[in-house]
Each structure stands twice: as structure tokens, then as C-alpha cells.
Scaffold this active site. Structure first.
Site, PDB file in Angstrom:
ATOM      1  N   ASP A 107     -11.181  33.014 -50.596  1.00 22.11           N
ATOM      2  CA  ASP A 107     -11.201  34.147 -51.677  1.00 22.11           C
ATOM      3  C   ASP A 107     -11.882  35.421 -50.756  1.00 22.11           C
ATOM      4  O   ASP A 107     -12.486  35.197 -49.847  1.00 22.11           O
ATOM      5  CB  ASP A 107     -12.131  33.749 -52.862  1.00 22.11           C
ATOM      6  CG  ASP A 107     -12.299  35.052 -53.528  1.00 22.11           C
ATOM      7  OD1 ASP A 107     -11.462  35.966 -53.979  1.00 22.11           O
ATOM      8  OD2 ASP A 107     -13.684  35.121 -53.878  1.00 22.11           O
ATOM      9  N   ASP A 157     -13.658  38.884 -52.286  1.00 18.43           N
ATOM     10  CA  ASP A 157     -14.848  39.332 -52.685  1.00 18.43           C
ATOM     11  C   ASP A 157     -15.742  38.284 -53.041  1.00 18.43           C
ATOM     12  O   ASP A 157     -15.678  37.405 -53.783  1.00 18.43           O
ATOM     13  CB  ASP A 157     -14.491  40.254 -54.096  1.00 18.43           C
ATOM     14  CG  ASP A 157     -13.726  41.296 -53.653  1.00 18.43           C
ATOM     15  OD1 ASP A 157     -13.573  41.611 -52.466  1.00 18.43           O
ATOM     16  OD2 ASP A 157     -12.939  41.913 -54.597  1.00 18.43           O
TER      17      ASP A 157
HETATM   18 MG    MG Z   1     -14.485  36.509 -55.525  1.00 15.38          MG
END
Ligand code: MG
Length: 298
Positions: free
Chosen positions: A9, A11
Site C-alpha cells: 500500500d 499511504d
Molecule cells: Mg494506506
């Protein structure tokens, strides 16, 4: 042989999350990310970023801006000697305001589309691969793709809520940052290369997801070692015991008895009494030594 990969992922896993990130200047790598990616690449993993970008559907940024943001991400990683092999993003969202992006998509996590797409392009064996992210939907996407999963829970940060995802799908492991995740993945790869999970039907929750708070960060290890040494030192100062006290008293009495013997020899006291005092001194000395030995061996 197909490649193995770590899907990441973006962020709150690779970079700080200021909300909808919409400018390259706001890209800020989380601590240790470059080291983690270097060690994963060194262990033979492809590195693939998979990120939902509904901000595009909502009109908050364009795909061109996103490319610039990811260019900055790659530049910062390269400065630390790290790289990613691919970045996949999903610009779609059913509630989007930009018409061309306002729709459901199989790419959007918790659906596994981005992982499946990358697996096709980079010849990735998903059963030997991992998904790492801070959100339940990252975990679910990884699980649905047939990967092992790691959830990153940043201490002191507000927990990431499980938007659109099935909260009952638990990560195989939970760690505090990407550095811990990388160590775990490499350790598992070394330990059990054949322990691949079988892909289960989509969206069926994993019944006994195992969570493990990994305390193998070297900083933590050093701290524990320091604490143990402190306890050992404290223990040395707190060795008081009854045996030691009694031994000390017996030792003093033995010395007094010996002094008495010398005094009697010098003052020409009766020989019989001197011999008795000498025997008392020997007994007391033996008793003191016995107590010290008992104390040491208890
Ligand atoms: Mg995230």
C-alpha cells in the site's frame, strides 16, 4: 520459476498521509522505507505498489499529477538506493464526480484486481507473495489474491478504519512499520519456502488470523538487553541474605578467638585453655566458610 513479490500500500505504509495527497512536494517517505525495500529486493522480491486513488474520480487530482507524485516517490527511493518495480493505482470510485472515473472497479481494494494485474505482467506467483498495508482493505485484497498478509499499525496513530472491507479478515501478522514487515518476510522466506497458503474463495474470512506483535527491532532488543544488564547489576548489589550475615558474624568471632589465642600465648596463660580457644577459632572459621559456601551455591 515465477517471481515472488511484496505488494505495498502507499499511504501510511510507504509515505506519510496528509489526506488526499495532490502535490509531489508533499511526498514524504516514512522512516526506514528505503532500507526495507532494499532488503526485500536483495532477498529476491519484486516490489509492487498498489494504491487506491479515488481522488482522481473526485476531481482532486489528475492522472498526470499522480504520475508526478509517483515520480517524486521513485526519486526519493532512488536517493536511498531503493526502487519499486511497478506502481498500480485505481482511479475509479462509484461516487466520483469526474464521469470517466465514476464507476465500480475490480482494481479498487479490497478487491484484488491490481495485484492480479501486476502478477500477470511480472509473472508473479501470488502464493509466494505478500501484501503489506495499514488498512483492513489492504489485508483483504492480499488475502483475496492468495497472498500472505501483514498489517502495519503505526503506534500513536489513529487506527485506519475498514472502509468497504470485511473487518473479519485478519492479517497473518501485525507489525509497527515496513522495516519490521521486511524482516518478517525475509525470515519467513528463509524458514519455510514451501509454506504457501492456498487461495480461498473470494471474501470468505480467514477464521483464525494470527496477529503477532513483533518485537525484533534491533533498537528494542538493545533496550531489553540494557534492562536485563541493569537488573543483573541491581541483583549484585542486593545480595543480602541471612547466610551471608551469619557467615560474617562467625568470621569476626573466629578472628577474635584467634586474637585471644595469640594473647594467651604471649601472656603465658595456661596451655590447656589456649588449646581450647584455638579449637574454638578453628571451629568458628570452618563454620564461617561453610556459611559463605552455602550462600554462594543457593
Ligand atoms: Mg494506506
Amino acid at each position: 520459476m515465477a517471481n515472488k513479490a511484496v505488494f505495498l500500500d502507499r499511504d501510511r505504509t510507504l509515505i506519510e498521509d496528509p489526506g488526499y495527497l495532490s502535490a509531489p512536494e508533499a511526498v514524504k517517505l516514512l522512516p526506514g522505507v528505503d532500507l526495507a525495500l532494499k532488503s526485500l529486493a536483495g532477498a529476491g522480491f519484486k516490489i509492487v505498489v498498489v494504491t487506491n486513488q479515488s481522488g482522481i474520480a473526485r476531481g482532486l487530482l489528475t492522472e498526470e499529477t499522480l504520475e508526478k507524485i509517483h515520480g517524486e516517490l521513485r526519486r526519493q527511493l532512488a536517493a536511498g538506493g531503493a526502487h519499486v518495480d511497478a506502481i498500480h493505482y485505481c482511479p475509479f470510485h462509484p461516487e466520483g464526480t469526474v464521469e470517466q472515473y465514476a464507476k465500480e472497479s475490480e482494481l479498487r481494494k479490497p478487491r484484488p484486481g491490481m495485484l492480479l494485474q501486476a502478477a500477470e505482467e511480472l509473472d508473479i506467483d501470488l502464493s509466494r507473495s505478500w501484501m503489506v498495508g495499514d488498512s483492513p482493505r489492504d489485508v483483504e485484497a492480499g488475502y483475496r489474491a492468495g497472498c500472505r498478509t501483514i498489517r502495519v499499525r503505526i503506534p500513536d496513530a489513529s487506527p485506519t478504519v475498514g472502509q468497504e472491507s470485511d473487518e473479519s479478515v485478519q492479517a497473518d501478522f501485525t507489525v509497527r512499520n515496513l522495516v519490521e514487515a521486511a524482516r518478517l518476510i525475509i525470515r519467513q522466506a528463509d524458514a519455510a519456502p514451501a509454506a504457501a497458503p492456498t487461495a480461498a474463495p473470494a471474501a470468505s474470512p480467514r477464521p483464525n488470523g494470527r496477529e503477532e506483535d513483533l518485537m525484533h527491532d534491533s533498537e528494542v532488543r538493545r533496550e531489553i538487553l540494557r534492562y536485563v544488564r541493569h537488573l543483573a547489576r541491581a541483583g549484585q548489589h542486593e545480595e543480602f541474605s541471612f547466610l551471608k550475615l551469619a557467615g560474617g558474624i562467625a568470621q569476626i568471632l573466629a578472628l577474635l578467638a584467634l586474637l585471644n589465642v595469640f594473647w594467651r600465648l604471649l601472656s603465658e596463660a595456661p596451655a590447656q585453655q589456649t588449646v581450647v580457644w584455638a579449637l574454638i577459632a578453628v571451629f568458628l572459621q570452618t563454620f564461617a566458610l561453610s556459611l559463605f559456601v552455602l550462600h554462594r551455591n543457593r
